[in-house]
Scaffold this motif. Sequence first.
Motif, PDB file in Angstrom:
ATOM      1  N   LEU A   1      -3.568  27.731 -13.098  1.00  0.00           N
ATOM      2  CA  LEU A   1      -4.538  28.635 -12.479  1.00  0.00           C
ATOM      3  C   LEU A   1      -3.996  29.129 -11.141  1.00  0.00           C
ATOM      4  N   ARG A   2      -4.097  30.453 -10.947  1.00  0.00           N
ATOM      5  CA  ARG A   2      -3.804  31.008  -9.634  1.00  0.00           C
ATOM      6  C   ARG A   2      -5.144  31.487  -9.098  1.00  0.00           C
ATOM      7  N   ILE A   3      -5.618  30.825  -8.052  1.00  0.00           N
ATOM      8  CA  ILE A   3      -6.960  31.113  -7.563  1.00  0.00           C
ATOM      9  C   ILE A   3      -6.854  31.857  -6.229  1.00  0.00           C
ATOM     10  N   ILE A   4      -7.607  32.935  -6.135  1.00  0.00           N
ATOM     11  CA  ILE A   4      -7.589  33.714  -4.901  1.00  0.00           C
ATOM     12  C   ILE A   4      -9.014  33.753  -4.346  1.00  0.00           C
ATOM     13  N   PRO A   5      -9.356  32.750  -3.548  1.00  0.00           N
ATOM     14  CA  PRO A   5     -10.713  32.655  -3.026  1.00  0.00           C
ATOM     15  C   PRO A   5     -10.804  33.277  -1.638  1.00  0.00           C
ATOM     16  N   LYS A   6     -12.034  33.610  -1.232  1.00  0.00           N
ATOM     17  CA  LYS A   6     -12.216  34.088   0.131  1.00  0.00           C
ATOM     18  C   LYS A   6     -12.370  32.897   1.076  1.00  0.00           C
ATOM     19  N   LYS A   7     -13.040  31.842   0.593  1.00  0.00           N
ATOM     20  CA  LYS A   7     -13.203  30.619   1.392  1.00  0.00           C
ATOM     21  C   LYS A   7     -12.920  29.415   0.497  1.00  0.00           C
ATOM     22  N   ILE A   8     -12.463  28.333   1.132  1.00  0.00           N
ATOM     23  CA  ILE A   8     -12.152  27.129   0.364  1.00  0.00           C
ATOM     24  C   ILE A   8     -12.894  25.937   0.980  1.00  0.00           C
ATOM     25  N   VAL A   9     -13.568  25.153   0.142  1.00  0.00           N
ATOM     26  CA  VAL A   9     -14.162  23.909   0.622  1.00  0.00           C
ATOM     27  C   VAL A   9     -13.409  22.766  -0.058  1.00  0.00           C
ATOM     28  N   VAL A  10     -12.749  21.947   0.736  1.00  0.00           N
ATOM     29  CA  VAL A  10     -12.025  20.806   0.179  1.00  0.00           C
ATOM     30  C   VAL A  10     -12.942  19.581   0.245  1.00  0.00           C
ATOM     31  N   ALA A  11     -13.251  19.023  -0.914  1.00  0.00           N
ATOM     32  CA  ALA A  11     -14.145  17.858  -0.988  1.00  0.00           C
ATOM     33  C   ALA A  11     -13.532  16.837  -1.932  1.00  0.00           C
ATOM     34  N   THR A  12     -12.313  16.408  -1.583  1.00  0.00           N
ATOM     35  CA  THR A  12     -11.543  15.568  -2.491  1.00  0.00           C
ATOM     36  C   THR A  12     -11.818  14.074  -2.353  1.00  0.00           C
ATOM     37  N   GLY A  13     -12.760  13.696  -1.470  1.00  0.00           N
ATOM     38  CA  GLY A  13     -13.160  12.294  -1.404  1.00  0.00           C
ATOM     39  C   GLY A  13     -12.146  11.404  -0.711  1.00  0.00           C
ATOM     40  N   ALA A  14     -12.081  10.169  -1.175  1.00  0.00           N
ATOM     41  CA  ALA A  14     -11.235   9.174  -0.514  1.00  0.00           C
ATOM     42  C   ALA A  14     -10.647   8.237  -1.545  1.00  0.00           C
ATOM     43  N   TYR A  15      -9.599   7.519  -1.160  1.00  0.00           N
ATOM     44  CA  TYR A  15      -9.073   6.501  -2.072  1.00  0.00           C
ATOM     45  C   TYR A  15      -8.975   5.157  -1.374  1.00  0.00           C
ATOM     46  N   GLU A  16      -8.779   4.136  -2.203  1.00  0.00           N
ATOM     47  CA  GLU A  16      -8.859   2.792  -1.660  1.00  0.00           C
ATOM     48  C   GLU A  16      -7.608   2.331  -0.948  1.00  0.00           C
ATOM     49  N   ARG A  17      -7.831   1.577   0.092  1.00  0.00           N
ATOM     50  CA  ARG A  17      -6.706   0.961   0.790  1.00  0.00           C
ATOM     51  C   ARG A  17      -6.420  -0.380   0.148  1.00  0.00           C
ATOM     52  N   THR A  18      -5.229  -0.880   0.420  1.00  0.00           N
ATOM     53  CA  THR A  18      -4.946  -2.221  -0.052  1.00  0.00           C
ATOM     54  C   THR A  18      -4.695  -3.112   1.160  1.00  0.00           C
ATOM     55  N   LEU A  19      -4.348  -4.349   0.903  1.00  0.00           N
ATOM     56  CA  LEU A  19      -4.248  -5.318   1.976  1.00  0.00           C
ATOM     57  C   LEU A  19      -2.976  -6.110   1.754  1.00  0.00           C
ATOM     58  N   ILE A  20      -2.360  -6.549   2.843  1.00  0.00           N
ATOM     59  CA  ILE A  20      -1.117  -7.303   2.684  1.00  0.00           C
ATOM     60  C   ILE A  20      -1.422  -8.796   2.614  1.00  0.00           C
ATOM     61  N   PHE A  21      -1.055  -9.406   1.518  1.00  0.00           N
ATOM     62  CA  PHE A  21      -1.080 -10.871   1.402  1.00  0.00           C
ATOM     63  C   PHE A  21      -0.092 -11.244   0.305  1.00  0.00           C
ATOM     64  N   GLU A  22       0.269 -12.507   0.267  1.00  0.00           N
ATOM     65  CA  GLU A  22       1.281 -12.944  -0.687  1.00  0.00           C
ATOM     66  C   GLU A  22       0.787 -12.695  -2.109  1.00  0.00           C
ATOM     67  N   ASN A  23       1.637 -12.133  -2.929  1.00  0.00           N
ATOM     68  CA  ASN A  23       1.323 -11.873  -4.337  1.00  0.00           C
ATOM     69  C   ASN A  23       0.272 -10.786  -4.546  1.00  0.00           C
ATOM     70  N   ASN A  24       0.131  -9.896  -3.584  1.00  0.00           N
ATOM     71  CA  ASN A  24      -0.933  -8.890  -3.732  1.00  0.00           C
ATOM     72  C   ASN A  24      -0.631  -7.863  -4.829  1.00  0.00           C
ATOM     73  N   ASP A  25       0.563  -7.969  -5.420  1.00  0.00           N
ATOM     74  CA  ASP A  25       0.886  -7.040  -6.507  1.00  0.00           C
ATOM     75  C   ASP A  25       0.662  -7.662  -7.883  1.00  0.00           C
ATOM     76  N   LEU A  26       0.181  -8.888  -7.903  1.00  0.00           N
ATOM     77  CA  LEU A  26      -0.017  -9.575  -9.177  1.00  0.00           C
ATOM     78  C   LEU A  26      -1.110  -8.876 -10.006  1.00  0.00           C
ATOM     79  N   PRO A  27      -0.870  -8.695 -11.317  1.00  0.00           N
ATOM     80  CA  PRO A  27      -1.965  -8.143 -12.126  1.00  0.00           C
ATOM     81  C   PRO A  27      -3.208  -9.032 -11.981  1.00  0.00           C
ATOM     82  N   GLY A  28      -4.313  -8.404 -11.710  1.00  0.00           N
ATOM     83  CA  GLY A  28      -5.532  -9.170 -11.436  1.00  0.00           C
ATOM     84  C   GLY A  28      -5.992  -8.935 -10.010  1.00  0.00           C
TER      85      GLY A  28
END
Lengths: 161, 528
Positions: free
Chosen positions: B268-295
């Motif tokens: 899509l090539r969109i040519i708008p007169k005004k743009i409202v960006v409402a893309t929300g937020a994503y989650e942060r992570t935290l540093i601890f040992e094994n924080n990449d383990l599935p689960g």
Amino acid sequence: MSYLERGYAEINELPPFPSEERMKKKSVAYVECPQPIPCSPCYESCPADAIKMDNINDPPIVDYEKCTGCMNCIRVCPGLAIFMLRLREDGKGEVTLQYEFLPWLKKGDKVELLNRKGEVVGTGIVNWVLPPERNDQTSLVRVEMDAKLIYEVRAVRKVRE
Amino acid sequence: MVQVKDGRLMEHPILNFRRGKEVTIYFNGKQIKAYEGETVASALYAAGIRVFSRSFRWHRPRGFFCAIGKCSACMMEVDGVPNVRTCKVYVRDGMQIRTQTGFPSAERDIFAISDKIIDRIFPHGSQYTKFNNKLIRDFVLSQLRKMTGFGNPPKKEFQGNASYEEIHCDVLVIGGGPAGMSAAINAGKYGAKVLLLDENPFLGGQLVKQTHRFFGSAKHKAGTRGIKIAKILEEELRKIPNVDVRLETKAFGIYGREVGAVEKDKLLRIIPKKIVVATGAYERTLIFENNDLPGVYGAGGVQTLMNVYGIKPGNRGLIVGSGNVGLILSYQLLQAGVEVSAIVEAMPRIGGYFVHAAKVRRLGVPIYVRHTILRALGKDRVEGAVIAQLDEKWKPIPGTEKKLDCDFICVAVGLSPTHELLYQAGCKMKFVPELGGLVPLRSKYNETSVKGVYIAGDVAGVEEATAAIMSGRIAAIHAIVELGMGGEEAKKELEEALKDIEEFRAGPFGERIVCGIEKCILASEVEL
Ligand SMILES: Cc1cc2nc3c(=O)[nH]c(=O)nc-3n(C[C@H](O)[C@H](O)[C@H](O)COP(=O)(O)OP(=O)(O)OC[C@H]3O[C@@H](n4cnc5c(N)ncnc54)[C@H](O)[C@@H]3O)c2cc1C
Ligand code: SF4
Ligand code: SF4
Ligand code: FES
């Protein structure tokens, strides 16, 4: 230590209880919502103008004399923070609370009574329910118990048979 | 006591899961049962599969994390196409899914041994420091890199129908959460030609997993469940004929006055007169040992799995973080019949609303403030966790370690605005901790430093849904007023909307936001 460190409130952090006399007359709304948060459905739903809240961030204060026990507020409170308290003629007490777990409770069910910390403090009998489908999946259950327990019982759990 | 079958919740106190037709998918050749409407990742999860990929370096197992296409831990080869985020594609009968990292598969990766051996020979990072000789260092690095990989590129040519469309509109809204829907409604109702995009196949954003009743004032739908608020907004939106809604459409760039997006196979090539960006937020992570383990999952990921797809995340979860997200998730887990082992909070007090904490505390969930998670336990999946108390300087106090029993860990330590599009568009940005991270400078009407580009909702500063709806309204109405639409009525509504949000933020929870916003008001406004 405050309620925000413990996750539960002590009596001195909560509003005064309605008088025994008042609770004997009919059931009355008791609100455990001491923290200023932007929330006001209880106030907006009260037809008797019994809940005082000047600003949406003020904790609600119930005028026990004005409260008619209509239960509008407890039906909508998102914080599950309102409890209807009643002392009966026969010396028993009743607490009505919001319930959103399976299996749904029915009249006559035996339940464990939990205090604010999740400790079991006795058992009670469900003597009335507003079924979940009548209130957007939040059931109201009224539980009959020892009169002195109405000041601390804030959750129930079905006793497995 | 909630009934579970094949990893799926068969009942729920609040939700009613409507599963589609039963289909069969193949995972590394193994046959797996799934239902239409499930994502590949959720179907695999329900089948008990936890290792989705291997890390590039030490071939450590990686699993499901965010469920919204942001973390890349779930990338696999789907029907021959590599690097597909399996949490964003839906199952189809006969679909072939292969893990692409690890040999012979991610689950049974023989190179996983490198994690143990290499760590003993030279610990993490020392491949850069251990070899003084550049030639040797480069050789070792190149050999190490050979063991990593992004999967094999497809050999066949693309056979689908790629197409192209050009769209002109008054207001383009990117993101269909509460903020975006509110913006589209408020621009649409004054007659503007609106285009609303969302990368998901449904509208609602974060709301679709919020089973609880919302806070706020009844005027702004408090007391109503999040899932229902999403429906109400969508109904309102669908009634306005001049709002065009495109789902499964991702905006990928703002180039001056034009926007590029992909709708399924169409550019899509969109040519708008005004743009409202409402893309929300994503989650942060935290540093601890094994924080990449599935689960170890993002809290929102668990909510998606459980409340959108009806899949049981585990038997016993540990929640890290006591903000509203962590507290609400704990309650939702209990509702789905999952035990909560504890809520751990590093701050000296609970971060979210007390009433949310009281709800789970009275059901026996312990809340440990001034505690943190030290490590996740387990080899290929979480089998427990160790927590410890923190001292005044945020250091773990020796001797206070506690081992907790859990089979998954939810990290609920806050969200960060999904700001990339704005950054790319050239908006002046600022790091504002009160608002959750990098955010654009803005006017009081939410217009950024790039004229005609507005922000609304969590992307402007992580707050909550009522505020998101209010800010979408402000941005949209200002945009259409600037376009000369709406007349006096719109101007009046705009001032009202500003007053509403001010009142809403007047309490102690709003203080933080107000303070954050003060830091990123455009300089041009301050001088006024
Ligand atoms: C556990 C939890 C509990 C909550 N409880 C409450 C509560 O009690 N009360 C309350 O008021 N709020 C609550 N909230 C917060 C509320 O859900 C969010 O603040 C709100 O959803 C933010 O709205 P939004 O529209 O800004 O973003 P979102 O809802 O995140 O929507 C953003 C949308 O944009 C889309 N998108 C992103 N990038 C692109 C792109 N490039 N192209 C196309 N589409 C894109 C996404 O797919 C998504 O649908 C809670 C949130 C969580 C996680
Ligand atoms: S029970 Fe009825 S009258 Fe009493 S406070 Fe609640 S809404 Fe008001
Ligand atoms: S509705 Fe419930 S949570 Fe909201 S202010 Fe009233 S008592 Fe508190
Ligand atoms: S990208 Fe799929 S789980 Fe994060």
